[in-house]
Design an enzyme around this catalytic site. Structure first.
Site, PDB file in Angstrom:
ATOM      1  N   GLU A  43      11.838  20.194  12.249  1.00 48.00           N
ATOM      2  CA  GLU A  43      13.079  19.854  12.938  1.00 48.00           C
ATOM      3  C   GLU A  43      13.260  20.880  14.049  1.00 48.00           C
ATOM      4  O   GLU A  43      13.485  22.059  13.785  1.00 48.00           O
ATOM      5  CB  GLU A  43      14.259  19.911  11.974  1.00 48.00           C
ATOM      6  N   LYS A 131      22.573  14.579   4.782  1.00 49.69           N
ATOM      7  CA  LYS A 131      22.349  16.029   4.702  1.00 49.69           C
ATOM      8  C   LYS A 131      23.657  16.717   4.319  1.00 49.69           C
ATOM      9  O   LYS A 131      24.648  16.625   5.040  1.00 49.69           O
ATOM     10  CB  LYS A 131      21.854  16.556   6.049  1.00 49.69           C
TER      11      LYS A 131
END
Length: 219
Positions: A43, A131
């Site tokens: 990421e 998340k």
């Protein structure tokens, strides 16, 4: 990879390394190091200088790697991330415009959430994973376990404060995956140009996640 394939790969590996460094070259080094340690996922946060260049370069030289964008705060940035080749988008909080944009472009997106209401809103918007961020200040593994009870079919990603001392606990609590930043890509390892140290940490975290999953399966 399409949206479903990216999700399947993330759930299989169980770790999303978050790259938050101050130089594009450092980001490339970190990505190569975690990939060599068995985690072909990164990421790249929008705080990384030349983040779009980093994503494009990784997609070109590491086509097997899942390269996503983190700390995406608006649709304009999301569009540029997809143009740069990002395979997923994630943000610190729940921005429904970003979610809608990603899904419209068949892109895997997992927004940040703190509360049960956030989780419900994210699911209603059509996301496949949520998340939980920042996880540690909210209660750590105990909070994941508490959320997993009413949302057993929602794959949760624990992010924020995940380290070697608690990564197994997050998996055992019900997290489908974990997001790990500085504890996997330490600032000192970047400063001293120590990719081998990052590689070793990747191997270690991956082993911990796999061992926790074996424990859950009773094997």
């Amino acid at each position: 990879m399409n949206r479903k394939e990216v999700q399947a790969r993330i759930e299989e590996i169980g770790i999303i390394p978050g790259i938050r460094v101050s130089e594009a070259a450092d980001a490339l080094m970190a990505a190569e190091a975690v990939a060599s340690g068995g985690i072909p996922i990164v990421e790249v946060t929008m705080t990384v200088p030349d983040a779009f260049f980093v994503m494009t370069a990784l997609r070109k030289h590491r086509p097997e790697m899942i390269v996503g964008a983190g700390t995406v705060l608006d649709v304009e940035s999301a569009a540029r991330c997809l143009d740069a080749g990002a395979s997923f988008l994630t943000s610190p909080g729940l921005d429904l415009e970003i979610v809608e944009y990603a899904l419209r472009h068949d892109t895997f997106v997992f927004p940040g959430a703190m509360t049960p209401s956030d989780v419900m809103a994210a699911c209603k918007a059509g996301v496949d994973m949520v998340k939980i961020f920042p996880c540690a200040p909210l209660g750590g593994p105990a909070y994941i376990k508490a959320l997993h009870a009413p949302f057993p079919k929602v794959p949760l990603i624990a992010s924020g404060g995940v380290d070697q001392s608690n990564v197994a606990d997050y998996i055992l609590a019900g997290a489908s995956a974990v997001g790990i930043g500085a504890h996997l890509i330490p600032k000192k390892a970047i400063e001293l140009r120590q990719p081998d140290r990052i590689h070793e940490l990747a191997v270690r975290f991956l082993t911990m996640v796999r061992d926790a999953r074996k424990q859950m399966a009773g094997t």
